[in-house]
Design a protein around this motif. Structure first.
Motif, PDB file in Angstrom:
ATOM      1  N   TYR A 136       3.581  -2.133   5.136  1.00  0.00           N
ATOM      2  CA  TYR A 136       2.648  -1.122   4.636  1.00  0.00           C
ATOM      3  C   TYR A 136       2.518   0.004   5.646  1.00  0.00           C
ATOM      4  O   TYR A 136       2.951  -0.109   6.800  1.00  0.00           O
ATOM      5  N   LYS A 140       3.341   4.786   1.783  1.00  0.00           N
ATOM      6  CA  LYS A 140       4.022   3.687   1.086  1.00  0.00           C
ATOM      7  C   LYS A 140       3.424   3.611  -0.306  1.00  0.00           C
ATOM      8  O   LYS A 140       2.269   3.272  -0.495  1.00  0.00           O
ATOM      9  N   LYS A 141       4.218   3.955  -1.299  1.00  0.00           N
ATOM     10  CA  LYS A 141       3.690   4.139  -2.646  1.00  0.00           C
ATOM     11  C   LYS A 141       3.407   2.831  -3.374  1.00  0.00           C
ATOM     12  O   LYS A 141       2.474   2.747  -4.171  1.00  0.00           O
ATOM     13  N   LYS A 142       4.200   1.803  -3.128  1.00  0.00           N
ATOM     14  CA  LYS A 142       4.075   0.586  -3.926  1.00  0.00           C
ATOM     15  C   LYS A 142       4.149  -0.646  -3.039  1.00  0.00           C
ATOM     16  O   LYS A 142       5.180  -0.969  -2.468  1.00  0.00           O
ATOM     17  N   ASN A 143       3.028  -1.326  -2.903  1.00  0.00           N
ATOM     18  CA  ASN A 143       2.986  -2.635  -2.251  1.00  0.00           C
ATOM     19  C   ASN A 143       1.680  -3.314  -2.653  1.00  0.00           C
ATOM     20  O   ASN A 143       0.899  -2.776  -3.435  1.00  0.00           O
ATOM     21  N   THR A 146      -1.537  -1.185  -1.840  1.00  0.00           N
ATOM     22  CA  THR A 146      -1.763  -0.041  -2.734  1.00  0.00           C
ATOM     23  C   THR A 146      -2.152  -0.509  -4.142  1.00  0.00           C
ATOM     24  O   THR A 146      -2.948   0.150  -4.809  1.00  0.00           O
ATOM     25  N   ASP A 147      -1.599  -1.648  -4.566  1.00  0.00           N
ATOM     26  CA  ASP A 147      -1.969  -2.199  -5.875  1.00  0.00           C
ATOM     27  C   ASP A 147      -3.454  -2.570  -5.914  1.00  0.00           C
ATOM     28  O   ASP A 147      -4.164  -2.271  -6.883  1.00  0.00           O
ATOM     29  N   LYS A 150      -5.674   0.613  -5.859  1.00  0.00           N
ATOM     30  CA  LYS A 150      -5.775   1.246  -7.186  1.00  0.00           C
ATOM     31  C   LYS A 150      -6.671   0.437  -8.113  1.00  0.00           C
ATOM     32  O   LYS A 150      -7.445   1.002  -8.897  1.00  0.00           O
TER      33      LYS A 150
END
Length: 264
Positions: A136, A140-143, A146-147, A150
């Protein structure tokens, strides 16, 4: 020491971070596209090739294609005497209860590429395999982090349900990974071994949600379902060997890393 590095996957999260550091340190960089690598002569005058380019699609990753790409890298390593840095899957590792799933073609391809490299353990080439745990960092858009971020921000309820709250994960901040990679580059000799890369401490999903909520200053309450232990219940990196061989120690605790990317 030759100051030229070849790299695949330079446009990804790790690749862009490495590229920036390499250029800051005045390295010459050879950027390779994996789709064209089989018919290309590459690696001449490079000290290392960092292999990051990989099809990450779980349902469509072609194992044989990825193996052929790696075999070409190994072939050129023997020809031009550059060292290989490869990133593998953590699934199936000694400290990880996560098992390989046949439906996850990305994991399977990584696993077989690791095996292919290890066939060359006693050959003249030099390589290192890093089993990278949850990475991370900024941008870093997707990990997993971040999940969860959101999910908390977008939740319209005062209570957020957490599935499998006792499942554990280990995390590694991008700056710590960069430090390790450059220590690896400076290493005089690589010993053709596998190293796990994480912070070395696991955190439950329940605590992870709580910490992220704290940094987001979110007042939602977290509701935990009945504890359930599945095949991916435990994930913690054994970094003792990594620390010793590369004289490396991660500096970013999870709280320090979360503060860097989430604190407002």
């Amino acid at each position: 020491m030759r100051k030229k590095i070849s790299i695949t996957g330079a446009s990804g999260f790790i690749g862009t971070s490495i590229l920036k550091k390499l250029r800051e340190k005045n390295y010459e960089v050879e950027i390779l596209k994996t789709k064209r690598i089989k018919n290309k002569n590459f690696g001449k005058n490079s000290s290392h090739l960092i292999h990051l380019g990989f099809d990450t699609r779980r349902d469509k990753c072609n194992k044989n294609l990825q193996l052929n790409i790696l075999k070409k890298i190994i072939e050129n390593s023997k020809k031009y005497d550059f060292k290989i840095i490869f990133f593998s899957t953590t699934c199936g590792g000694p400290s990880n209860k996560r098992k390989l799933y046949t439906f996850n073609k990305y994991q399977i391809a990584k696993y077989y590429c690791e095996k292919e490299l290890m066939k060359n353990k006693t050959s003249k080439i030099e390589f290192v395999i890093f089993r990278l745990f949850n990475l991370y960092g900024p941008n870093k858009k997707k990990n997993l982090i971040t999940d969860i971020q959101k999910k908390i921000i977008n939740s319209k309820n005062s209570k957020i349900k957490i599935i499998h709250p006792k499942t554990t994960r280990d995390f590694i901040f991008i700056d710590d990974l960069m430090d390790l990679i450059f220590r690896c580059i400076k290493q005089k000799k690589l010993n053709n071994e596998i190293y796990e890369v994480g912070y070395g401490k696991a955190i439950t999903l329940a605590k992870l949600y709580t910490r992220i909520g704290f940094f987001l200053k979110n007042s939602s309450k977290f509701v935990f379902d009945t504890p359930y232990y599945d095949k991916i219940a435990s994930s913690k990196a054994l970094i003792r060997k990594t620390k010793k061989i590369f004289n490396w120690k991660p500096k970013y605790s999870l709280d320090k890393g979360l503060n860097r990317i989430l604190a407002k």
